[in-house]
Design a protein around this motif. Structure first.
Motif, short mmCIF file in Angstrom:
data_model
loop_
_atom_site.label_atom_id
_atom_site.label_comp_id
_atom_site.label_asym_id
_atom_site.label_seq_id
_atom_site.Cartn_x
_atom_site.Cartn_y
_atom_site.Cartn_z
N ASP A 248 7.77 8.58 -5.25
CA ASP A 248 9.16 8.86 -4.89
C ASP A 248 9.64 8.07 -3.68
O ASP A 248 10.77 7.58 -3.66
CB ASP A 248 9.34 10.36 -4.64
N GLN A 249 8.78 7.94 -2.66
CA GLN A 249 9.21 7.30 -1.43
C GLN A 249 9.42 5.79 -1.57
O GLN A 249 9.90 5.14 -0.64
CB GLN A 249 8.21 7.58 -0.30
N PHE A 250 9.07 5.23 -2.75
CA PHE A 250 9.22 3.79 -2.96
C PHE A 250 10.32 3.44 -3.97
O PHE A 250 10.57 2.27 -4.23
CB PHE A 250 7.89 3.18 -3.40
N ASP B 12 0.84 -1.20 0.00
CA ASP B 12 0.00 0.00 0.00
C ASP B 12 0.88 1.25 0.00
O ASP B 12 1.64 1.48 0.94
CB ASP B 12 -0.90 -0.02 1.24
N SER B 13 0.78 2.05 -1.05
CA SER B 13 1.59 3.27 -1.13
C SER B 13 1.08 4.36 -0.20
O SER B 13 1.78 5.34 0.07
CB SER B 13 1.62 3.80 -2.57
N GLY B 14 -0.17 4.22 0.24
CA GLY B 14 -0.74 5.20 1.16
C GLY B 14 -1.45 6.36 0.50
O GLY B 14 -2.03 7.22 1.18
N SER B 15 -1.44 6.40 -0.82
CA SER B 15 -2.13 7.49 -1.52
C SER B 15 -2.65 6.99 -2.86
O SER B 15 -2.09 6.06 -3.44
CB SER B 15 -1.20 8.68 -1.75
N ALA B 16 -3.73 7.59 -3.33
CA ALA B 16 -4.34 7.18 -4.59
C ALA B 16 -3.55 7.71 -5.77
O ALA B 16 -2.91 8.76 -5.70
CB ALA B 16 -5.78 7.68 -4.66
#
Length: 310
Positions: free
Chosen positions: A257-259, A186-190
């Motif tokens: 970016d965070q992934f 889950d990236s946490g955002s759509a």
């Protein structure tokens, strides 16, 4: 929810490739579902938001060529008056078919002379359904393959062999006690499907990107589909690594970016490989590992959901 229910889907392989005639493999994901319902009671804020979305969508159906499919507009008008909405727990913008499930539900409810999902599904019937669904879902994404709604409508694994040949299939049985797994991260955002697809189509106009898609991306995607269906883990993971690299190098805007660091880390340590789940830009990321326990520990700061064991 009152039913009939339409479930989420996961496009295991084929994101962006199927637009360009690659193979694709889409699976039902019964963890999430949705149902069209009407209500004479006052709607809450979420229900009202859904009602407005459904209303805009079903009003757009009159623009679809009636030679392709026609709809019961009287029933649509009556349902709009009765505040129809889509009661769904499918997260939007996560690559698991929130719009596909809605399209399937609307087709099931309003289409005249609809193709029944329980009848003998020939290749021609599947292609016709795919065409109908691609035109319907274009309301949400601008361009759609029609595969997501097809999977949501049939609730069966779908294999796309080419743009002209698709079939419902059985996939290899899971091994619940196996060490390997396919999982969602889950990236946490759509994500924003339309903007991601538009960017891809823009990139396809450049010679280098077009050549990469035709000569590398599609061939690697096809190999992943073939080796998954053959339960050939060694060759599957060899090509998954290639696919993960290709996405990392050529689809950077589609990777949050965070992934990017953990994406590259998986490629380098061979503990897991990540790929897009749908159009990317957010939502879920798909992961593949031959050692679920170690991968889960490596990614312990993230919300993971295993969906298939082998």
């Amino acid at each position: 929810m009152k039913g009939p229910y339409f479930f989420a889907k996961i496009l295991l392989f084929g994101e962006y490739g199927i637009i360009n005639d690659s193979m694709g493999l889409s699976l039902p994901f019964n963890h999430f579902k949705g149902s069209l319902i009407t209500s004479k009671k006052r709607l809450d804020l979420l229900q009202l938001k859904s009602h407005k979305r459904v209303k805009s969508f079903i009003n757009s159906l009159k623009l679809i060529n009636s030679k392709v499919v026609s709809f019961d507009m009287d029933k649509i008008r009556n349902d709009i008056q009765n505040q129809i909405y889509f009661d769904s727990n499918i997260p939007q913008g996560y690559g698991v078919g929130s719009s596909g499930a809605l399209v399937a539900a609307v087709y099931d409810r309003y289409a005249k002379n609809k193709i029944n999902c329980l009848e003998n599904l020939t290749n021609n019937k599947l292609l016709k359904l795919k065409l109908i669904f691609s035109q319907m879902e274009s309301f949400f994404h601008g361009k759609s393959s029609g595969l997501d709604p097809l999977n949501c409508y049939l609730n069966l694994p779908i294999l796309i062999k080419s743009s002209k040949k698709i079939e419902s299939i059985s996939i290899p049985s899971q091994n619940i006690n196996g060490k390997g797994a396919i999982f969602l991260l889950d990236s946490g955002s759509a994500g924003k499907t339309a903007s991601m697809v538009n960017l891809f189509m823009k990139n396809m106009k450049t010679d280098s990107f077009f050549k990469m898609i035709k000569d590398q991306f599609i061939l690697t995607t096809n190999k992943c589909v073939q080796y998954f269906l053959k339960s050939n883990q060694k060759n599957l993971f060899m090509h998954l690594k290639k696919l993960s690299k290709l996405v990392f190098i050529n689809f950077k805007p589609m990777i949050p970016d965070q992934f990017k660091d953990i994406w590259l880390k998986g490629i380098n340590n061979d503990l897991y490989y990540l790929k897009l789940c749908g159009s990317g830009g957010g939502g879920y990321i798909l992961g593949f590992t031959q050692n679920w326990i170690k991968a889960k520990n490596e990614l312990k700061e993230f919300n993971l959901c295993p969906i298939y064991y082998f």
